[in-house]
Scaffold this active site. Structure first.
Site, PDB file in Angstrom:
ATOM      1  N   SER A 238       0.829  -1.190   0.000  1.00  0.00           N
ATOM      2  CA  SER A 238       0.000   0.000   0.000  1.00  0.00           C
ATOM      3  C   SER A 238       0.875   1.255   0.000  1.00  0.00           C
ATOM      4  O   SER A 238       1.685   1.426  -0.908  1.00  0.00           O
ATOM      5  CB  SER A 238      -0.959  -0.054   1.192  1.00  0.00           C
ATOM      6  OG  SER A 238      -2.002   0.864   1.059  1.00  0.00           O
ATOM      7  N   ASP A 462      -8.821  -4.358  -6.331  1.00  0.00           N
ATOM      8  CA  ASP A 462      -8.437  -3.683  -5.090  1.00  0.00           C
ATOM      9  C   ASP A 462      -9.099  -2.307  -5.041  1.00  0.00           C
ATOM     10  O   ASP A 462      -9.004  -1.527  -5.992  1.00  0.00           O
ATOM     11  CB  ASP A 462      -6.909  -3.557  -5.055  1.00  0.00           C
ATOM     12  CG  ASP A 462      -6.373  -3.019  -3.733  1.00  0.00           C
ATOM     13  OD1 ASP A 462      -7.154  -2.550  -2.892  1.00  0.00           O
ATOM     14  OD2 ASP A 462      -5.143  -3.067  -3.556  1.00  0.00           O
ATOM     15  N   HIS A 492      -6.874  -6.440  -0.365  1.00  0.00           N
ATOM     16  CA  HIS A 492      -5.764  -5.487  -0.312  1.00  0.00           C
ATOM     17  C   HIS A 492      -4.578  -6.153   0.375  1.00  0.00           C
ATOM     18  O   HIS A 492      -4.633  -6.493   1.553  1.00  0.00           O
ATOM     19  CB  HIS A 492      -6.211  -4.254   0.458  1.00  0.00           C
ATOM     20  CG  HIS A 492      -5.250  -3.116   0.434  1.00  0.00           C
ATOM     21  ND1 HIS A 492      -4.834  -2.511  -0.734  1.00  0.00           N
ATOM     22  CD2 HIS A 492      -4.624  -2.457   1.448  1.00  0.00           C
ATOM     23  CE1 HIS A 492      -4.002  -1.522  -0.435  1.00  0.00           C
ATOM     24  NE2 HIS A 492      -3.861  -1.478   0.868  1.00  0.00           N
TER      25      HIS A 492
END
Length: 549
Positions: A238, A462, A492
């Site tokens: 991320s 996602d 995710h």
């Protein structure tokens, strides 16, 4: 207890990029420097000086403090870095670092290759638990070849923790939020955003300006040197992908292997306002995926045989907790935060569906256990939110007029209502941020030297980091960047035990440096199976997941 910590580490390896009047007073001190400015050049020089000092001093690992909750065989150390790299002899921060040493292996692939540093994202997430994944089967060969290194970035955990408000205020319950906000409610949220920004300035003072991606990258450069590594081996999830991409741009000669899992779109024009806008359609798709799954399992949950019927069941629960908070603590705010998890991780779908079903049968207990505030984690959650806000607000310019936010999010909410306004209000302090100059985002991919092979991993659906961001990151990293896509999936954080195909590609890359092709596609991991409606189903996964910040 050990098993719970290991599973928490696995989940924390892929954290997400979203948290669930007069102008404020400005913080004193220097502005965040522009990357091309003289002060930024001084900061770059300061980072090199700090890295040389760290390489000479090394890290002294010993037993971890009880506060970390890690235990053996994890060892811990502290890394000193400058608060302001343009003034490397000025105030210092102490960052916490964790390690499990490489176990070694019987062939050349699993012989020790150095240290592998992990950043789980946020920004605001701690990676201190990361070395515990060495106990998991899917990490066994990587743990043989690498010392697994976790750390808490500046401001996070015990690394000079940043705070913007009293944790008790942060965790106040029940919270009632409006999915379709009225003008009066919007005014309340604007005032709250202004107050939050002032709180950050009041509590952090001049230090607030130094919580930035550029300084996180410099800290990573110093950590690499302190570990005795001439080149960095890195996995980031991320926000961690953006951190790694900026590192690769600024320090291409110090890159060995890099895995970017669930990639942020690094286009400077999207950092960070547009990136957050672009999450809304992605979250809407994932919320639809959850509702479609629950509808397919209507026989188990009784929430409705169509996605529309499941939505109606959710709305009945929402209306009920707006009128009378469940257990006196779960209002619409807590409900939304809990069900935002369903847009991140499909493994929580059975528990979320079971809690809705139990509530509609007259039993609020599972929902209270699932969504109710946890006083023990309030300080951690407040700290994570403070760091998230500071880094994103400092990193780039944001619209300073509420009219722009209102126009853009009103338009978005017409087709993507699930998370649009919650995300907007989370980030709204950036409109009133008390640092009087923002950083200009680095042009990822503009590095002066070619990079070695790197690997991007992404799930096609996602929501937190939409798939086009992975394509953009691959393009910017150059011809040596490969992309592994999990088709038709949206959880995710892809690598590390969810998908065998993805794991094989990542393991091969980390052990050999080889990739299987420019773009490779893997079938999706299996959807979760439905579970019975007993109370345990609603909360079984809660302890295994990191906080959504």
């Amino acid at each position: 207890m050990r098993t719970k910590l290991v599973r928490r580490a696995a989940a924390a390896a892929a954290l997400c990029l979203t948290l669930c009047s007069p102008a404020p007073a400005r913080a004193a001190g220097s502005p965040v420097p522009d990357p091309g400015s003289a002060e930024s050049a001084a900061a770059a020089a300061g980072a090199e000086r700090a890295a040389r000092a760290a390489a000479a001093a090394g890290l002294h690992f010993g037993p971890c403090p009880d506060a970390e909750g890690l235990g053996t065989p994890v060892a811990c150390a502290e890394l000193r870095v400058p608060l302001d790299y343009a003034r490397p002899d000025g105030p210092q921060l102490s960052l916490t670092v964790s390690r499990v040493a490489a176990t070694g292996g019987g062939d050349h692939r699993t012989a020790r290759q150095g240290s592998l540093v992990h950043n789980p994202g946020g920004p605001g997430a701690s990676g201190m638990f990361f070395p515990l994944v060495a106990d998991l089967p899917e990490w066994k060969r990587v743990a043989a070849a690498y010392d697994l290194i976790g750390y808490a970035p500046r401001g996070v955990g015990r690394s000079a923790p940043l705070s913007c408000q009293d944790p008790a205020e942060y965790a106040a319950a029940p919270a009632q939020v409006q999915a379709d906000p009225s003008p009066e409610y919007k005014r309340e949220r604007v005032a709250a955003a202004q107050a939050y920004a002032r709180g950050c300035a009041r509590r952090a003072g001049a230090d607030l300006a130094h919580y930035t991606t550029l300084n996180n990258v410099r800290d990573l450069h110093v950590l690499r040197a302190a570990l005795g590594e001439p080149k960095l081996n890195f996995t980031g999830a991320s926000y961690g992908t953006y951190l790694g991409a900026v590192y690769a741009t600024l320090y291409p000669g110090h890159v060995r292997r890099m895995v970017f899992d669930s990639a942020v779109n690094p286009d400077p024009d999207r950092i960070w306002y547009r990136n957050n806008l672009e999450q809304a359609p992605g979250f809407e798709r994932r919320w639809a995926d959850f509702r479609a799954w629950a509808a397919r399992h209507h026989d188990t949950y009784g929430l409705g045989a169509t996605p529309q019927a499941v939505q109606a069941s959710y709305e009945r629960v929402r209306t009920a907790v707006a009128r009378t908070p469940a257990g006196g603590v779960v209002g619409t705010g807590q409900l939304h935060s809990a069900y935002l998890r369903a847009a991140y991780y499909d493994e929580v779908w059975p528990g979320r569906a079971a809690a809705l079903a139990a509530f509609l049968r007259g039993d609020p207990g599972p929902l209270v256990r699932l969504a109710g505030p946890d006083p023990d984690s309030a300080a951690e959650g407040e700290n994570a939110t403070a760091v998230y806000t500071a880094v994103l607000c400092n990193d780039a310019d944001w619209p300073a007029d509420w009219e722009t936010w209102d126009r853009d999010n009103t338009e978005l909410a017409r087709t993507a209502p699930f998370e649009t306004w919650a995300n907007a209000f989370l980030n709204l302090p950036c409109a009133y941020w008390p640092v009087h100059a923002r950083q200009r985002p680095v042009a990822v991919g503009a590095q002066p030297a070619a990079l070695p092979r790197t690997l991007v991993v992404a799930a096609e659906r996602d929501g937190a980091t939409p798939y086009p961001g992975a394509l953009e990151l691959q393009r910017r990293l150059g011809g040596g960047a490969a992309l592994v896509t999990e088709e038709g999936a949206g959880t995710h954080g892809v690598f590390g035990g969810r998908n065998d195909c993805v794991d094989r590609h990542v393991e091969r890359y980390l052990l050999t440096g080889d990739t299987s092709g420019w773009r490779v596609r893997c079938a999706p991991h299996p959807e979760p199976a439905p579970v019975s409606l007993d109370d345990r189903a609603a909360s079984a996964r809660r302890a295994l997941l990191p906080p959504v910040v």
